[in-house]
Design a protein around this motif. Structure first.
Motif, short mmCIF file in Angstrom:
data_model
loop_
_atom_site.label_atom_id
_atom_site.label_comp_id
_atom_site.label_asym_id
_atom_site.label_seq_id
_atom_site.Cartn_x
_atom_site.Cartn_y
_atom_site.Cartn_z
N ASP A 60 5.37 -44.53 49.70
CA ASP A 60 4.80 -43.61 48.58
C ASP A 60 5.24 -42.09 48.48
O ASP A 60 4.62 -41.24 48.87
CB ASP A 60 3.36 -43.60 48.28
N ASP A 106 9.04 -51.46 34.62
CA ASP A 106 7.88 -51.90 35.25
C ASP A 106 7.52 -51.25 36.50
O ASP A 106 7.91 -51.48 37.25
CB ASP A 106 7.61 -53.61 35.23
N THR A 107 6.30 -50.51 36.24
CA THR A 107 6.00 -49.72 37.55
C THR A 107 4.59 -50.04 37.96
O THR A 107 3.93 -49.13 38.68
CB THR A 107 6.10 -48.12 37.30
N ARG A 108 4.10 -51.17 37.51
CA ARG A 108 2.82 -51.58 37.86
C ARG A 108 2.65 -51.43 39.28
O ARG A 108 3.59 -52.34 40.19
CB ARG A 108 2.21 -53.02 37.16
N GLY A 109 1.56 -51.18 40.10
CA GLY A 109 1.56 -51.13 41.55
C GLY A 109 1.98 -49.95 42.20
O GLY A 109 2.04 -49.86 43.41
N ILE A 110 2.79 -49.04 41.65
CA ILE A 110 3.57 -48.03 41.86
C ILE A 110 3.06 -46.73 41.56
O ILE A 110 2.80 -46.61 39.96
CB ILE A 110 5.05 -48.13 41.75
N CYS A 158 10.01 -46.21 46.13
CA CYS A 158 8.64 -46.05 45.83
C CYS A 158 7.78 -47.37 46.18
O CYS A 158 6.85 -47.31 46.37
CB CYS A 158 8.19 -45.50 44.81
N SER A 159 8.46 -48.39 46.05
CA SER A 159 7.77 -49.74 46.35
C SER A 159 7.70 -50.06 47.67
O SER A 159 7.02 -50.59 48.34
CB SER A 159 8.63 -51.08 45.83
#
Length: 410
Positions: free
Chosen positions: A337, A367-371, A333-334
């Motif tokens: 999307d 850590d999924t910040r930004g995703i 997903c990085s």
């Protein structure tokens, strides 16, 4: 479904619904429109002529003429009239389950499956064979005898409607000999085998070939949860994990056909050393765990719907596999999307449900910040996914069009 890796047997007879590639002469335009209508009916599980005309952009007259022809050929059937609206009741047209049949062959590292499927994806009958490792001649014998046995469950009219046989197999089988404890020399015979040609010699209809995980993804796209999502990443946990990618409702195989080759994806989890997804999220890992604990691993391939009494090894494997898959989903997903991540495999439904639930739990620790995390779903087809995907290949090749067309303005 992408047919980049498909192979067709020499001397294949042309189907009435023709391949629409090439020049746009009248016959090809008609064939394209037939495929379009069949694909729309499959996608929406029954549509009236008026609705098909609206969604396809064809005139009402053209739609009516083509649908009468498809109904006459036994590919479409009428549903019950829908009443309660102004004017004449509408009659939904549906795919006729008995309009077409196809065979699907799954070749695995430990077992092979052969099934007979109808036009709507329903498995009519199937056979299962277990071995220590696959051999070309053994597979050919299994197909020859199995096709004769399964075709014998159909009458002569039904047998005339068999569209072909699709093979779902891992590519480069010889590369995995050591991982399944087989002398590489014994698997070396696969290097020079044209599998589609070998199988074509023992069956009387067209043969198609696709990577097994890609075929499983295609089965989920058309017969499973695929219609719910425009884009999804798909993981199939077999002896070795694989997968597929769906973009804009279409299976995407990439420039070289290796898109979705998740086995090679690097992962480093909390419960295992750095490696690849294939090292930490494959059934062969559970096999080794069982052997090391003194348990017999044969139920893994002798009874793929059972898996009873595997004890703590199964729980440990689910935890590790979920950890690796959670990392793989976030990594995927990085890059894109995805709406959903669909997980299926060659194991019983309760194991699949536990695995998906554990992935959902463990992904919260990453850590999924930004995703934006996708919806994590269990696949709907299970151990049959690869064989069903194989059986889908003749249907896609002869009766359906690229999935992208189905959703433009739908």
């Amino acid at each position: 479904m992408n047919q980049q890796d498909a192979q067709t047997a020499p001397g294949e007879e042309k189907a009435r619904v023709l391949d629409p590639s090439g020049g746009a002469n009248q016959v090809r335009v008609r064939a394209h429109n037939e495929r379009l209508i069949l694909s729309l009916v499959r996608r929406h599980a029954g549509l009236s002529k008026a609705e098909i005309a609206r969604r396809s952009g064809l005139s009402a007259q053209t739609t009516s003429v083509i649908m009468r022809g498809l109904e006459r050929d036994g590919l479409l059937t009428r549903g019950d009239p829908v009443r309660g609206r102004v004017g004449q009741p509408s009659v939904p047209m549906k795919l006729n389950p008995g309009g077409v049949y196809s065979f699907g062959l799954k070749i695995g590292r430990r077992s092979a499956d052969l099934l007979l499927m109808d036009f709507v994806g329903r498995v009519r009958s199937e056979l299962h064979q277990v071995y220590s490792y696959p051999r070309p001649g053994q597979i050919a014998d299994f197909v020859r005898d199995g096709v004769a046995e399964l075709a014998g469950t159909l009458n002569s009219t039904q047998q005339s409607k068999i569209a072909g046989l699709g093979i779902a197999t891992p590519f480069e089988l010889w590369n995995w000999a050591e991982e399944i404890g087989v002398d590489p020399a014994l698997m070396g015979s696969w290097r020079n085998v044209d599998l589609a040609s070998v199988i074509s010699e023992v069956v009387p209809f067209p043969v198609f070939l696709q990577n097994d995980a890609t075929a499983a993804c295609g089965a989920e796209l058309v017969f499973g949860r695929g219609p719910e999502f425009a884009d999804f990443v798909y993981f199939f946990v077999g002896t070795f994990i694989g997968g597929g990618i769906v973009l804009n409702h279409s299976l995407y195989s990439g420039r070289s056909g290796n898109a979705g080759s998740f086995g090679a994806m690097p992962v480093a989890g909390t419960s295992f050393p750095p490696g690849t997804l294939i090292d930490h999220a494959s059934i062969v890992v559970l096999e080794r765990m069982l052997e090391e604990s003194g348990k017999d691993p044969s139920p893994l391939w002798l009874d793929p719907d059972g898996w009873s009494d595997l004890g703590p090894c199964l729980d440990e494997w689910i935890t590790q596999t979920a950890n690796a898959l959670a990392i793989a989903i976030v990594s995927s997903c990085s890059v894109f999307d995805f709406q959903a991540a669909i997980v299926d495999g060659g194991f019983p439904e309760p194991v699949r449900e536990k695995l998906v639930a554990e992935i959902g739990r463990q992904i919260q620790d990453i850590d999924t910040r930004g995703i934006v995390l996708p919806q994590i779903c269990a696949g709907s087809i299970g151990p049959r996914s690869r064989a069903v995907g194989g059986a889908s290949l003749p249907l896609f090749a002869r009766y359906l069009i690229d999935q992208n067309v189905l959703f433009k303005g739908a």
